[in-house]
Design a protein around this motif. Structure first.
Motif, PDB file in Angstrom:
ATOM      1  N   ASN A  38      66.204 -34.799 -50.828  1.00 21.78           N
ATOM      2  CA  ASN A  38      67.451 -34.981 -50.072  1.00 21.78           C
ATOM      3  C   ASN A  38      67.808 -36.468 -49.952  1.00 21.78           C
ATOM      4  O   ASN A  38      68.969 -36.845 -50.063  1.00 21.78           O
ATOM      5  CB  ASN A  38      67.336 -34.346 -48.687  1.00 21.78           C
ATOM      6  CG  ASN A  38      67.357 -32.840 -48.728  1.00 21.78           C
ATOM      7  OD1 ASN A  38      67.775 -32.242 -49.721  1.00 21.78           O
ATOM      8  ND2 ASN A  38      66.885 -32.206 -47.669  1.00 21.78           N
ATOM      9  N   PHE A  39      66.795 -37.268 -49.711  1.00 23.10           N
ATOM     10  CA  PHE A  39      67.028 -38.718 -49.624  1.00 23.10           C
ATOM     11  C   PHE A  39      67.592 -39.247 -50.948  1.00 23.10           C
ATOM     12  O   PHE A  39      68.568 -39.987 -50.960  1.00 23.10           O
ATOM     13  CB  PHE A  39      65.727 -39.454 -49.271  1.00 23.10           C
ATOM     14  CG  PHE A  39      65.827 -40.934 -49.456  1.00 23.10           C
ATOM     15  CD1 PHE A  39      66.489 -41.728 -48.525  1.00 23.10           C
ATOM     16  CD2 PHE A  39      65.288 -41.551 -50.582  1.00 23.10           C
ATOM     17  CE1 PHE A  39      66.592 -43.095 -48.705  1.00 23.10           C
ATOM     18  CE2 PHE A  39      65.408 -42.921 -50.767  1.00 23.10           C
ATOM     19  CZ  PHE A  39      66.061 -43.698 -49.825  1.00 23.10           C
ATOM     20  N   GLN A  40      66.945 -38.870 -52.052  1.00 21.82           N
ATOM     21  CA  GLN A  40      67.401 -39.338 -53.363  1.00 21.82           C
ATOM     22  C   GLN A  40      68.845 -38.921 -53.634  1.00 21.82           C
ATOM     23  O   GLN A  40      69.642 -39.716 -54.135  1.00 21.82           O
ATOM     24  CB  GLN A  40      66.488 -38.811 -54.473  1.00 21.82           C
ATOM     25  CG  GLN A  40      65.150 -39.490 -54.529  1.00 21.82           C
ATOM     26  CD  GLN A  40      64.292 -38.919 -55.647  1.00 21.82           C
ATOM     27  OE1 GLN A  40      64.311 -37.715 -55.926  1.00 21.82           O
ATOM     28  NE2 GLN A  40      63.520 -39.790 -56.291  1.00 21.82           N
ATOM     29  N   VAL A  41      69.182 -37.697 -53.319  1.00 16.75           N
ATOM     30  CA  VAL A  41      70.541 -37.187 -53.551  1.00 16.75           C
ATOM     31  C   VAL A  41      71.538 -37.952 -52.687  1.00 16.75           C
ATOM     32  O   VAL A  41      72.580 -38.396 -53.174  1.00 16.75           O
ATOM     33  CB  VAL A  41      70.617 -35.664 -53.281  1.00 16.75           C
ATOM     34  CG1 VAL A  41      72.060 -35.181 -53.245  1.00 16.75           C
ATOM     35  CG2 VAL A  41      69.817 -34.900 -54.321  1.00 16.75           C
ATOM     36  N   PHE A  42      71.181 -38.113 -51.417  1.00 16.92           N
ATOM     37  CA  PHE A  42      72.112 -38.794 -50.506  1.00 16.92           C
ATOM     38  C   PHE A  42      72.274 -40.264 -50.882  1.00 16.92           C
ATOM     39  O   PHE A  42      73.397 -40.785 -50.892  1.00 16.92           O
ATOM     40  CB  PHE A  42      71.633 -38.655 -49.054  1.00 16.92           C
ATOM     41  CG  PHE A  42      72.648 -39.128 -48.064  1.00 16.92           C
ATOM     42  CD1 PHE A  42      73.863 -38.470 -47.915  1.00 16.92           C
ATOM     43  CD2 PHE A  42      72.412 -40.254 -47.288  1.00 16.92           C
ATOM     44  CE1 PHE A  42      74.814 -38.911 -47.003  1.00 16.92           C
ATOM     45  CE2 PHE A  42      73.357 -40.712 -46.382  1.00 16.92           C
ATOM     46  CZ  PHE A  42      74.557 -40.038 -46.242  1.00 16.92           C
ATOM     47  N   ILE A  43      71.185 -40.938 -51.212  1.00 18.30           N
ATOM     48  CA  ILE A  43      71.271 -42.345 -51.638  1.00 18.30           C
ATOM     49  C   ILE A  43      72.103 -42.443 -52.917  1.00 18.30           C
ATOM     50  O   ILE A  43      72.905 -43.375 -53.088  1.00 18.30           O
ATOM     51  CB  ILE A  43      69.863 -42.956 -51.839  1.00 18.30           C
ATOM     52  CG1 ILE A  43      69.220 -43.255 -50.489  1.00 18.30           C
ATOM     53  CG2 ILE A  43      69.910 -44.229 -52.676  1.00 18.30           C
ATOM     54  CD1 ILE A  43      69.852 -44.374 -49.690  1.00 18.30           C
ATOM     55  N   GLY A  44      71.952 -41.488 -53.803  1.00 15.73           N
ATOM     56  CA  GLY A  44      72.763 -41.470 -55.030  1.00 15.73           C
ATOM     57  C   GLY A  44      74.244 -41.362 -54.713  1.00 15.73           C
ATOM     58  O   GLY A  44      75.077 -42.044 -55.315  1.00 15.73           O
ATOM     59  N   LYS A  45      74.566 -40.501 -53.738  1.00 17.86           N
ATOM     60  CA  LYS A  45      75.970 -40.360 -53.339  1.00 17.86           C
ATOM     61  C   LYS A  45      76.477 -41.645 -52.677  1.00 17.86           C
ATOM     62  O   LYS A  45      77.615 -42.067 -52.918  1.00 17.86           O
ATOM     63  CB  LYS A  45      76.139 -39.172 -52.390  1.00 17.86           C
ATOM     64  CG  LYS A  45      76.000 -37.838 -53.084  1.00 17.86           C
ATOM     65  CD  LYS A  45      76.165 -36.686 -52.124  1.00 17.86           C
ATOM     66  CE  LYS A  45      75.983 -35.356 -52.861  1.00 17.86           C
ATOM     67  NZ  LYS A  45      76.144 -34.220 -51.962  1.00 17.86           N
ATOM     68  N   LEU A  46      75.651 -42.248 -51.857  1.00 13.61           N
ATOM     69  CA  LEU A  46      76.048 -43.522 -51.237  1.00 13.61           C
ATOM     70  C   LEU A  46      76.256 -44.602 -52.299  1.00 13.61           C
ATOM     71  O   LEU A  46      77.210 -45.383 -52.224  1.00 13.61           O
ATOM     72  CB  LEU A  46      74.996 -43.982 -50.222  1.00 13.61           C
ATOM     73  CG  LEU A  46      75.035 -43.323 -48.859  1.00 13.61           C
ATOM     74  CD1 LEU A  46      73.859 -43.784 -48.003  1.00 13.61           C
ATOM     75  CD2 LEU A  46      76.342 -43.612 -48.151  1.00 13.61           C
ATOM     76  N   ASP A  47      75.356 -44.655 -53.280  1.00 12.47           N
ATOM     77  CA  ASP A  47      75.491 -45.650 -54.351  1.00 12.47           C
ATOM     78  C   ASP A  47      76.778 -45.438 -55.142  1.00 12.47           C
ATOM     79  O   ASP A  47      77.463 -46.395 -55.512  1.00 12.47           O
ATOM     80  CB  ASP A  47      74.280 -45.613 -55.288  1.00 12.47           C
ATOM     81  CG  ASP A  47      73.026 -46.207 -54.650  1.00 12.47           C
ATOM     82  OD1 ASP A  47      73.160 -46.969 -53.659  1.00 12.47           O
ATOM     83  OD2 ASP A  47      71.918 -45.904 -55.142  1.00 12.47           O
ATOM     84  N   THR A  48      77.106 -44.160 -55.380  1.00  7.28           N
ATOM     85  CA  THR A  48      78.360 -43.848 -56.077  1.00  7.28           C
ATOM     86  C   THR A  48      79.561 -44.277 -55.243  1.00  7.28           C
ATOM     87  O   THR A  48      80.522 -44.873 -55.760  1.00  7.28           O
ATOM     88  CB  THR A  48      78.442 -42.336 -56.383  1.00  7.28           C
ATOM     89  OG1 THR A  48      77.322 -41.973 -57.185  1.00  7.28           O
ATOM     90  CG2 THR A  48      79.726 -41.989 -57.106  1.00  7.28           C
ATOM     91  N   ALA A  49      79.508 -44.005 -53.940  1.00 11.60           N
ATOM     92  CA  ALA A  49      80.603 -44.402 -53.050  1.00 11.60           C
ATOM     93  C   ALA A  49      80.723 -45.928 -52.989  1.00 11.60           C
ATOM     94  O   ALA A  49      81.833 -46.475 -52.991  1.00 11.60           O
ATOM     95  CB  ALA A  49      80.371 -43.837 -51.650  1.00 11.60           C
TER      96      ALA A  49
END
Length: 146
Positions: free
Chosen positions: A68-79
């Motif tokens: 979940n952390f990896q997915v959320f950090i990935g979304k934050l990085d994309t944003a």
């Protein structure tokens, strides 16, 4: 020389264009500041989330939490990457609006210079006319005294 009335009309129009360009430049600057604030918020949130994850990781986390952390950090990085593009576009807009404003100011100043030159030429012509009248008056006065 150009008609003084037409020149003043051109100056007024150029001033209006310059004022409008300055307004657009101000709007572009404000918009860029807003985009940078949003970027800073995203980066701050990402850093905070990563720090919280690090502290939680020390106490142990499950594989699901890690994923979940990896997915959320990935979304934050994309944003963050998207917001960086928005910030760059806003900076480009500022430069474009600044260039347009400078062009408008240059045009307005050129018209002002033309108006000043026209006024100087008119004043010189008027001075010559007055001098000629004074010379004629002096010449007539001298003729009558004889």
């Amino acid at each position: 020389m150009a008609n003084p009335s037409a020149l003043h009309t051109l100056i007024d129009l150029a001033s209006k264009d310059s004022d409008e360009a300055a307004t657009r430049l101000g709007e572009a600057i404000r918009a860029a500041e807003e985009t940078e604030k949003k970027l800073n918020l995203l980066v701050g949130y990402r850093d905070e989330y990563a720090a919280r994850f690090q502290s939680n990781q020390a106490t142990g986390i499950s594989a699901v939490e890690y994923r979940n952390f990896q997915v959320f950090i990935g979304k934050l990085d994309t944003a963050i990457a998207s917001q960086q593009a928005v910030v760059q576009n806003a900076k480009n807009r500022i430069e474009n609006e600044r260039r347009k404003w400078q062009e408008c100011e240059k045009k307005r100043m050129s018209y002002d210079t033309l108006a000043t030159r026209a006024e100087s030429a008119r004043q010189l012509k008027e001075n010559k006319r007055e001098q000629k009248q004074m010379d004629e008056y002096a010449s007539r006065s001298a003729m009558f005294k004889r």
